[in-house]
Design an enzyme around this catalytic site. Structure first.
Site, PDB file in Angstrom:
ATOM      1  N   ASP A  31      12.173  13.755   9.353  1.00  0.00           N
ATOM      2  CA  ASP A  31      10.386  13.587   8.156  1.00  0.00           C
ATOM      3  C   ASP A  31      11.932  13.801   6.863  1.00  0.00           C
ATOM      4  O   ASP A  31      12.897  14.870   7.141  1.00  0.00           O
ATOM      5  CB  ASP A  31       9.926  14.349   8.095  1.00  0.00           C
ATOM      6  CG  ASP A  31       8.590  14.434   6.754  1.00  0.00           C
ATOM      7  OD1 ASP A  31       7.533  14.308   7.260  1.00  0.00           O
ATOM      8  OD2 ASP A  31       8.821  15.108   6.106  1.00  0.00           O
ATOM      9  N   ILE A  32      11.485  13.380   5.663  1.00  0.00           N
ATOM     10  CA  ILE A  32      12.507  13.900   4.605  1.00  0.00           C
ATOM     11  C   ILE A  32      11.864  15.479   3.845  1.00  0.00           C
ATOM     12  O   ILE A  32      13.200  15.725   3.285  1.00  0.00           O
ATOM     13  CB  ILE A  32      12.054  12.967   3.391  1.00  0.00           C
ATOM     14  CG1 ILE A  32      13.364  12.691   2.336  1.00  0.00           C
ATOM     15  CG2 ILE A  32      10.511  12.974   2.464  1.00  0.00           C
ATOM     16  CD1 ILE A  32      13.203  11.637   1.905  1.00  0.00           C
ATOM     17  N   ASN A  89      -2.658  13.580  10.603  1.00  0.00           N
ATOM     18  CA  ASN A  89      -3.752  14.262   9.180  1.00  0.00           C
ATOM     19  C   ASN A  89      -4.092  13.048   9.098  1.00  0.00           C
ATOM     20  O   ASN A  89      -4.026  11.655   8.964  1.00  0.00           O
ATOM     21  CB  ASN A  89      -2.652  14.412   7.967  1.00  0.00           C
ATOM     22  CG  ASN A  89      -2.128  15.849   8.300  1.00  0.00           C
ATOM     23  OD1 ASN A  89      -2.336  16.782   8.931  1.00  0.00           O
ATOM     24  ND2 ASN A  89      -0.501  16.111   8.210  1.00  0.00           N
ATOM     25  N   VAL A  98       1.098   9.492   2.915  1.00  0.00           N
ATOM     26  CA  VAL A  98       0.837   8.002   3.380  1.00  0.00           C
ATOM     27  C   VAL A  98       0.871   7.400   4.159  1.00  0.00           C
ATOM     28  O   VAL A  98       0.015   7.962   4.753  1.00  0.00           O
ATOM     29  CB  VAL A  98       2.619   8.426   3.851  1.00  0.00           C
ATOM     30  CG1 VAL A  98       3.172   6.433   3.981  1.00  0.00           C
ATOM     31  CG2 VAL A  98       4.440   9.189   3.017  1.00  0.00           C
ATOM     32  N   HIS A 102       0.724   7.587  10.903  1.00  0.00           N
ATOM     33  CA  HIS A 102       1.962   8.483  11.973  1.00  0.00           C
ATOM     34  C   HIS A 102       1.452   9.229  12.642  1.00  0.00           C
ATOM     35  O   HIS A 102       1.116   9.883  12.224  1.00  0.00           O
ATOM     36  CB  HIS A 102       2.824   8.643  10.679  1.00  0.00           C
ATOM     37  CG  HIS A 102       2.554   9.319   9.612  1.00  0.00           C
ATOM     38  ND1 HIS A 102       1.783   8.727   8.403  1.00  0.00           N
ATOM     39  CD2 HIS A 102       2.662  10.698   9.150  1.00  0.00           C
ATOM     40  CE1 HIS A 102       1.120   9.378   7.847  1.00  0.00           C
ATOM     41  NE2 HIS A 102       1.685  10.821   8.469  1.00  0.00           N
ATOM     42  N   MET A 103       2.343   9.486  13.727  1.00  0.00           N
ATOM     43  CA  MET A 103       2.240  10.816  14.400  1.00  0.00           C
ATOM     44  C   MET A 103       3.456  11.984  13.997  1.00  0.00           C
ATOM     45  O   MET A 103       4.189  11.467  14.243  1.00  0.00           O
ATOM     46  CB  MET A 103       2.453  10.938  15.447  1.00  0.00           C
ATOM     47  CG  MET A 103       1.106  10.379  16.498  1.00  0.00           C
ATOM     48  SD  MET A 103       1.463  10.601  18.341  1.00  0.00           S
ATOM     49  CE  MET A 103      -0.785  10.063  18.746  1.00  0.00           C
ATOM     50  N   HIS A 104       3.363  12.903  13.913  1.00  0.00           N
ATOM     51  CA  HIS A 104       4.466  13.970  13.372  1.00  0.00           C
ATOM     52  C   HIS A 104       5.018  14.533  15.039  1.00  0.00           C
ATOM     53  O   HIS A 104       3.504  14.982  15.292  1.00  0.00           O
ATOM     54  CB  HIS A 104       3.864  15.244  12.365  1.00  0.00           C
ATOM     55  CG  HIS A 104       3.485  14.829  10.735  1.00  0.00           C
ATOM     56  ND1 HIS A 104       4.230  15.182   9.749  1.00  0.00           N
ATOM     57  CD2 HIS A 104       2.163  14.234  10.804  1.00  0.00           C
ATOM     58  CE1 HIS A 104       3.779  14.271   8.855  1.00  0.00           C
ATOM     59  NE2 HIS A 104       2.647  13.920   8.954  1.00  0.00           N
TER      60      HIS A 104
HETATM   61  P1  AMP Z   1       1.054  12.697   6.215  1.00  0.00           P
HETATM   62  O1  AMP Z   1       1.357  14.480   5.208  1.00  0.00           O
HETATM   63  O2  AMP Z   1       0.266  13.602   7.362  1.00  0.00           O
HETATM   64  O3  AMP Z   1       0.831  11.870   4.268  1.00  0.00           O
HETATM   65  O4  AMP Z   1       2.804  12.854   5.854  1.00  0.00           O
HETATM   66  C1  AMP Z   1       3.896  11.960   5.527  1.00  0.00           C
HETATM   67  C2  AMP Z   1       5.230  12.352   5.782  1.00  0.00           C
HETATM   68  O5  AMP Z   1       6.112  11.391   5.019  1.00  0.00           O
HETATM   69  C3  AMP Z   1       5.322  14.072   5.350  1.00  0.00           C
HETATM   70  O6  AMP Z   1       5.940  14.530   5.626  1.00  0.00           O
HETATM   71  C4  AMP Z   1       6.854  13.244   3.391  1.00  0.00           C
HETATM   72  O7  AMP Z   1       7.539  14.742   3.878  1.00  0.00           O
HETATM   73  C5  AMP Z   1       6.798  12.236   4.820  1.00  0.00           C
HETATM   74  N1  AMP Z   1       8.454  11.064   4.367  1.00  0.00           N
HETATM   75  C6  AMP Z   1       7.290  10.500   2.621  1.00  0.00           C
HETATM   76  N2  AMP Z   1       8.505   9.930   1.910  1.00  0.00           N
HETATM   77  C7  AMP Z   1       9.210   9.840   3.039  1.00  0.00           C
HETATM   78  C8  AMP Z   1      10.888   9.338   3.153  1.00  0.00           C
HETATM   79  N3  AMP Z   1      10.843   8.010   2.667  1.00  0.00           N
HETATM   80  N4  AMP Z   1      11.384   9.391   4.195  1.00  0.00           N
HETATM   81  C9  AMP Z   1      11.393  10.712   5.524  1.00  0.00           C
HETATM   82  N5  AMP Z   1       9.968  10.950   5.465  1.00  0.00           N
HETATM   83  C10 AMP Z   1       9.268  10.849   4.304  1.00  0.00           C
END
Ligand code: AMP
Length: 116
Positions: A31-32, A89, A98, A102-104
């Site tokens: 994660d960025i 989420n 996003v 996805h799974m964190h």
């Molecule tokens: P969510 O809030 O569950 O939709 O998680 C989306 C996640 O994507 C967030 O934790 C962001 O920090 C991460 N994210 C967004 N853009 C990027 C990227 N280019 N590379 C890696 N992680 C990203």
């Protein structure tokens, strides 16, 4: 209607990401904006499903694949014994940003103080 997101560009290697896991169905990358010492996202490579609420029954095995990928990565990194958290989420009230399911994976410390 499924729309591409920034994650599609990561899958196609059009924008950089630190990819730490890949199999035929799943991509894992850091994660960025990490919310824990280890924060990796696991996403499906071949389908865009915006949210968990959009998942159809025939797509359910994909969630298992994301979970297995996260668990395999955690084991490989020596994180499984201490433990970790998996978060998905769904839409605005959960803070989803996003819309590519996805799974964190959050790990590397006691997680009481960390949230996504
Ligand atoms: P969510 O809030 O569950 O939709 O998680 C989306 C996640 O994507 C967030 O934790 C962001 O920090 C991460 N994210 C967004 N853009 C990027 C990227 N280019 N590379 C890696 N992680 C990203």
């Amino acid at each position: 209607m499924s729309q591409e997101t920034i994650f599609s560009k990561i899958i196609r290697r059009e924008i950089p990401a630190t990819i730490v896991y890949e199999d035929d169905e799943v991509l894992g990358f850091k994660d960025i904006a990490p919310k824990a010492p280890v924060h990796v996202l696991f996403i499906p490579k071949n389908q865009i499903i915006p949210t968990l609420d959009d998942l159809r029954a025939e797509q359910a095995p994909l969630i298992g694949r994301l979970a297995l990928a996260a668990a395999a990565y955690a084991r490989e990194q020596g994180l499984a014994e201490d433990g970790y958290r998996i978060v998905m989420n769904c839409r605005e009230h959960a803070g989803q940003t996003v819309f590519h399911i996805h799974m964190h994976l959050l790990a590397g410390a006691a997680l009481g103080d960390f949230g996504v």
